[in-house]
Each structure stands twice: as C-alpha cells, then as structure tokens.
Design a protein around this motif. Structure first.
Motif, short mmCIF file in Angstrom:
data_model
loop_
_atom_site.label_atom_id
_atom_site.label_comp_id
_atom_site.label_asym_id
_atom_site.label_seq_id
_atom_site.Cartn_x
_atom_site.Cartn_y
_atom_site.Cartn_z
N TYR A 1 0.79 -1.22 0.00
CA TYR A 1 0.00 0.00 0.00
C TYR A 1 0.83 1.28 0.00
CZ TYR A 1 -3.70 -3.28 1.16
OH TYR A 1 -4.58 -4.33 1.14
N VAL A 2 2.09 1.21 0.43
CA VAL A 2 2.90 2.42 0.52
C VAL A 2 4.03 2.40 -0.52
CG1 VAL A 2 4.39 3.81 2.00
CG2 VAL A 2 2.37 2.69 2.96
N ILE A 3 4.77 1.31 -0.59
CA ILE A 3 5.95 1.26 -1.46
C ILE A 3 5.57 1.05 -2.92
CG2 ILE A 3 8.04 -0.06 -1.97
CD1 ILE A 3 8.28 -0.60 1.02
N LEU A 4 4.53 0.23 -3.17
CA LEU A 4 4.20 -0.15 -4.53
C LEU A 4 3.88 1.04 -5.45
CD1 LEU A 4 3.89 -2.80 -6.18
CD2 LEU A 4 1.45 -2.66 -5.73
N PRO A 5 3.01 2.00 -5.06
CA PRO A 5 2.76 3.13 -5.97
C PRO A 5 4.02 3.92 -6.31
CG PRO A 5 1.13 3.05 -4.21
CD PRO A 5 2.20 2.07 -3.84
N ASN A 6 4.84 4.21 -5.29
CA ASN A 6 6.08 4.94 -5.52
C ASN A 6 7.04 4.13 -6.38
OD1 ASN A 6 7.79 7.37 -4.61
ND2 ASN A 6 9.08 5.64 -4.10
N HIS A 7 7.10 2.82 -6.16
CA HIS A 7 8.00 1.93 -6.91
C HIS A 7 7.65 1.92 -8.39
CE1 HIS A 7 10.64 -1.46 -7.64
NE2 HIS A 7 9.63 -2.22 -8.06
N TYR A 8 6.38 1.81 -8.71
CA TYR A 8 5.96 1.77 -10.11
C TYR A 8 6.14 3.13 -10.79
CZ TYR A 8 4.21 -2.99 -10.67
OH TYR A 8 4.13 -4.34 -10.80
N ALA A 9 5.91 4.20 -10.04
CA ALA A 9 6.04 5.53 -10.63
C ALA A 9 7.50 5.87 -10.93
CB ALA A 9 5.44 6.57 -9.70
N ARG A 10 8.39 5.52 -10.02
CA ARG A 10 9.79 5.94 -10.17
C ARG A 10 10.63 4.91 -10.93
NH1 ARG A 10 10.79 10.52 -7.30
NH2 ARG A 10 9.27 11.06 -5.69
N ALA B 1 9.06 16.82 -8.91
CA ALA B 1 8.75 18.23 -9.17
C ALA B 1 9.41 19.14 -8.13
CB ALA B 1 7.24 18.44 -9.16
N ARG B 2 9.82 20.31 -8.57
CA ARG B 2 10.37 21.34 -7.67
C ARG B 2 9.64 22.66 -7.85
NH1 ARG B 2 11.84 17.41 -5.84
NH2 ARG B 2 13.93 16.74 -5.22
N ASP B 3 8.67 22.70 -8.75
CA ASP B 3 7.89 23.91 -8.98
C ASP B 3 7.07 24.22 -7.73
OD1 ASP B 3 4.85 24.80 -10.12
OD2 ASP B 3 6.58 25.94 -10.85
N PRO B 4 7.09 25.48 -7.24
CA PRO B 4 6.37 25.82 -6.01
C PRO B 4 4.88 25.48 -6.06
CG PRO B 4 7.88 27.58 -6.59
CD PRO B 4 7.90 26.62 -7.73
N ALA B 5 4.23 25.72 -7.20
CA ALA B 5 2.81 25.43 -7.31
C ALA B 5 2.55 23.93 -7.19
CB ALA B 5 2.26 25.97 -8.63
N LEU C 1 0.84 9.00 0.05
CA LEU C 1 1.64 10.12 -0.47
C LEU C 1 2.90 10.42 0.33
CD1 LEU C 1 -1.25 12.65 -1.27
CD2 LEU C 1 -0.22 10.94 -2.78
N VAL C 2 3.15 9.70 1.42
CA VAL C 2 4.24 10.10 2.31
C VAL C 2 5.59 10.11 1.62
CG1 VAL C 2 4.48 7.74 3.21
CG2 VAL C 2 5.33 9.67 4.55
N LEU C 3 5.89 9.11 0.78
CA LEU C 3 7.20 9.08 0.14
C LEU C 3 7.36 10.21 -0.86
CD1 LEU C 3 7.81 5.25 -0.36
CD2 LEU C 3 8.68 6.76 1.43
N PHE C 4 6.29 10.58 -1.55
CA PHE C 4 6.34 11.74 -2.46
C PHE C 4 6.63 13.01 -1.66
CE2 PHE C 4 3.41 8.75 -4.60
CZ PHE C 4 4.12 8.55 -5.78
N PHE C 5 5.97 13.17 -0.50
CA PHE C 5 6.16 14.37 0.32
C PHE C 5 7.59 14.44 0.84
CE2 PHE C 5 5.89 16.77 4.30
CZ PHE C 5 5.16 17.89 3.91
N VAL C 6 8.11 13.32 1.30
CA VAL C 6 9.47 13.29 1.85
C VAL C 6 10.50 13.59 0.76
CG1 VAL C 6 11.23 11.74 2.79
CG2 VAL C 6 8.93 11.77 3.78
N GLN C 7 10.32 12.99 -0.41
CA GLN C 7 11.33 13.12 -1.46
C GLN C 7 11.28 14.46 -2.17
OE1 GLN C 7 10.30 9.70 -3.80
NE2 GLN C 7 11.14 8.24 -2.31
N ASP C 8 10.10 15.04 -2.34
CA ASP C 8 9.97 16.25 -3.14
C ASP C 8 9.73 17.51 -2.30
OD1 ASP C 8 10.38 14.76 -5.40
OD2 ASP C 8 8.26 14.46 -5.81
N ARG C 9 8.85 17.45 -1.31
CA ARG C 9 8.59 18.62 -0.48
C ARG C 9 9.74 18.85 0.50
NH1 ARG C 9 5.68 23.39 -0.51
NH2 ARG C 9 5.60 24.18 1.62
N LEU C 10 10.12 17.80 1.21
CA LEU C 10 11.22 17.94 2.17
C LEU C 10 12.58 17.82 1.51
CD1 LEU C 10 9.89 15.80 5.18
CD2 LEU C 10 9.58 18.25 4.75
N GLN C 11 12.63 17.18 0.34
CA GLN C 11 13.87 16.92 -0.39
C GLN C 11 14.90 16.24 0.53
OE1 GLN C 11 15.18 20.44 -2.56
NE2 GLN C 11 13.04 21.09 -2.86
#
Length: 447
Positions: free
Chosen positions: A42-51, A398-402, A255-265
């Motif tokens: 439920y957490v790793i699979l979406p991020n794994h397939y996207a990246r 993404a790194r765009d502020p919007a 969405l946690v891995l997306f938030f950690v990787q892109d928002r928090l970098q």
C-alpha cells in the motif's frame, strides 16, 4: 461433569496468567507478516511503479483503485465463506489459509519484480499485469486476514481477555510494520519478499498450534445468506465513521514518500527513519490510549486521537525543504494518533458483535465487511489523491512551487478535512446515541 460441559473455559482466558505469552505469541505471530506485507503493498508499490517503471500517476491511481475495489467487493463473500469453514472444522480454516498464504507470497514477488517481457512490453501491459496481480494478491491477503481476525474473536472471554488477544495481534503487527519500514531501504526489495515468506510460514505454523475456538453447537445461522451485518443500524453507524477516518489516514500513507522526497527533499537514507518513528510511536502509545479508555471510553478516546492527528498535520503543512527533524516529530506525534486507529475501532466492533448477540456465529461476516471498508479507504486514497495530484500539475521529482503546494494540500490538509468529518460523525452517530441510551434508565427510574 454436566456443569463443566455447560460452562466451558473460554480459550481467551488462557491469554492471562502463567504461560499467557506462549498463547499470545502463538495466535498473534501471524499478525507480524500480514502487517509486514501491507506496507509494500500500500505504501511502497505506488512509488515503486512511478519511479522505477515510469508509470503515469493518473493511470497508476486508476489501476490501484480498480484492483482494490475488486478485492474489497470480495471481502464480505470471503467473510461468509470463513464462517462456513469454521462451521466445518478448524482444519478447513487452516488449510484454506495455507493455500492463500502461498498465493500471497508469490503475488508480492510478481508485483515488485515484473518479468522482463512485461516491463519491455510498455506501460499498458505493465499496468495490466499490476492490476491483475494486485487483485489476486489482495484477495489472498483478505482470506488469511479475515480468517485470523475471526479466529481471535471466536476465542470469547470478557473484555480484559479479549483485549489481550487483540493486543498480541496488533502489537506483533506493529513490529512487522517496523521491520517492513526499514528492510526495503537497507537490504532491498528481494530480501524483503524473502523475509516475508519465511515470517508468513512461521506465523501460520504458530497459529495452527495456538488456542482454538470452541466449536459451535449449531451452524445453521452461519449458513443463512439473507442475514447481513448491513441490516444492523449500529454496525452501519460505526462502519461509516471507520470509512471516513480510514480514508483520512490512507491518503498520507499513499503520499508520504512523495512528500518526503519532493517537499522535504530529504535524503533516501532517512526515509526508513521516518516510517520507523511513525510506527514505533504508534506501538508505544497503545498502553497510554488503553489507560485513557478506562477513563473516558473507547469512542471518546478515538475522538481525542483524531483531534491530535488534525493538529499535527496542520503543522506538517508549514514544513519545507530540509525540515527533517521537525518531520521526525510530526511522524512521532502522528504515530501516537495512529495508535487509536489501530486498536480502538476493532475493539468497538468486537464489543458491538457481542451486544448484538452474534459472537461465536458470524464474526467472519462482520470482519468481511470491516475488511471491505479498510480496502475501500485505501482505494479511495489512491484513486482520488494520485489523479488529483496529476490534474493539478504535480509529478514525481517536481520542484515547482505550485506543484509542491498541491502536494502539501493533498498530503496534509485533505486528511485534516476528512478527520474533522470523521470526528463529527463519531460524535453524532456513536457518542450521542450512547449518551441517550445511558440516560434512559435514569429517566425511567425517576418517573
């Protein structure tokens, strides 16, 4: 001799006293691999397939939604089937669960490591593979999980004894989540799947030798397909709260891995620390929440947990690049709030089954619908959050502020809105009816 037969010792009573840890470990150990596999699914699979495979977020979200909905629809049927298996024999329950466990382990491997031919055939084939295999894997997971939960509920006992049974299952489940949070990033996905297969085998073996439910004298009510838990208004009210609150929790989990990787970098090396902190504090918080339950009750304690989660995620919305330490605190506090979601709703359901006079007869039917609601939460989270992110311009990396603002709203603020709705529903549908019911005897005695 006749009186002893009329009042058999409840199996759950053996979870308190000398040697209780052996019975608790025997039953609860299977909870470890079941929770272990939930994190990759439920957490790793979406991020794994996207990246790793470049799967588009919108299409990926729709595939996840479809697969989880198919699985969710089957859960009530699985629950009734488990009741039939219990009415037949304990051996039938264990045999069906063993077959499902094998399918579950193979399915997880196939999902995380698609064949080369599938990967090279293009996005459509890859997503079709993922969707079909997810539906099969999720269904196998449901068979084992519903049978295991129904088994625990059928052990009977008073509130203290039943709470011990659930505590062993949930406590070992959290240990499984902690291992799953660390293992993929440290040893890789291959070692993760292999470890899961070993733990699943050990869990089933221990379960097969654990305390067994007392056989029913009559299995007739189990076989009546017309009697549905959905005809019970009290169950529907509790289920509605559970769905809204579960969706609120499932959105940030997706969405946690997306938030950690892109928002928090943040560096990939600290990702396991975030997940481990979250689940560790959830485990540590359970004894504290149990104490609070003794003072204000299950429903009000759950309401406190919802309020804490809202406050924490509002703070998380203010974080940005480099805020690693503050986010660790967010993980700790939101993990504490998670402790209520993990233990209190199922405890409320167990009590409700007893109040309705159906304990020992139709646990599978209730837990089937409960599992359906859990899957619906995850399906809604993936099926709504990922396409909405894509619609409003966010893509992984993404790194765009919007785009990052869109991610923050989806990860932090959308769960807050849903938690507030869940809290309002809990008060209106559960707490207020309980208050009115509590006042009825006083009114009748004074009049």
């Amino acid at each position: 001799m006749t009186s002893a037969a009329a009042t058999p010792v409840e199996p759950a009573s053996r979870f308190i006293g000398a040697g209780a840890w052996r019975r608790g470990l025997g039953y609860g150990l299977l909870g470890l691999p079941l929770a272990f596999v939930a994190l990759p699914l439920y957490v790793i699979l979406p991020n794994h397939y996207a990246r790793e495979f470049g799967a588009p977020l919108a299409l990926l979200g729709l595939v996840l939604l479809a697969a989880r909905l198919v699985d969710a629809v089957l859960d009530p049927i699985i629950g009734r089937w488990c009741d039939r298996l219990f009415s037949r024999s304990i051996a039938a329950v264990l045999a069906a669960s063993a077959v499902a466990a094998v399918v579950l382990a193979l399915g997880l491997w196939g999902l995380l490591f698609p064949p080369t031919a599938v990967r090279e055939a293009g996005t459509t084939v890859l997503l079709a593979w993922a969707g079909l295999l997810m539906a099969i894997t999720y269904t196998a997971y449901s068979v084992v999980a519903v049978a295991h939960q129904s088994w625990g509920a059928r052990l009977g006992g008073n509130e203290a004894q039943r709470s011990r049974v659930v505590a062993w299952r949930e406590g070992l489940s959290l240990l499984g989540v902690l291992i799953a949070a660390v293992l993929p990033a440290t040893l890789g996905l291959g070692a993760t799947v292999s470890t899961f297969a070993v733990l699943l085998t050990l869990g089933w073996w221990a379960w097969s030798r654990s305390a067994t439910p007392i056989a029913l004298k009559a299995a007739g009510p189990v076989l009546k397909l017309g009697a549905s838990p959905l005809r019970q208004p009290a169950f529907l009210r509790l289920l509605a709260v559970f769905v809204i609150n579960g969706t609120a929790s499932a959105v940030p989990a997706t969405l946690v891995l997306f938030f950690v990787q892109d928002r928090l970098q943040a560096s990939p090396s600290v990702e396991p620390a975030f997940l481990a902190t979250y689940f560790l504090f959830a485990a540590l918080s359970i004894p504290l929440w149990v104490r609070l339950v003794g003072r204000i009750g299950l429903a009000r304690t759950w309401l406190v947990g919802m309020a804490l989660a809202v406050a924490v995620f509002i703070w998380a919305a203010t974080l940005g690049a480099g805020d690693v330490v503050p986010f660790l605190i967010v993980c700790a506090l939101s993990g504490i709030a998670l402790g209520t979601d993990l233990t209190l709703p199922s405890a409320m359901l167990a009590g409700l089954i007893g109040q309705l006079g159906e304990r020992g007869q139709r646990e599978g039917a209730y837990f089937g619908w409960w599992s359906f609601a859990t899957k619906l939460n995850l399906a809604l989270a993936a099926g709504l959050a990922l396409p909405l992110l894509a619609l409003f311009g966010y893509e992984p990396g993404a790194r765009d502020p919007a785009a990052l603002q869109t991610l923050t709203i989806a990860y932090c603020l959308l769960p807050c809105v849903l938690k507030l709705l869940a809290g309002s529903a809990l008060y209106a549908l559960v707490i207020r009816p309980e208050q009115r019911a509590a006042l009825l005897p006083q009114t009748s005695t004074t009049s």
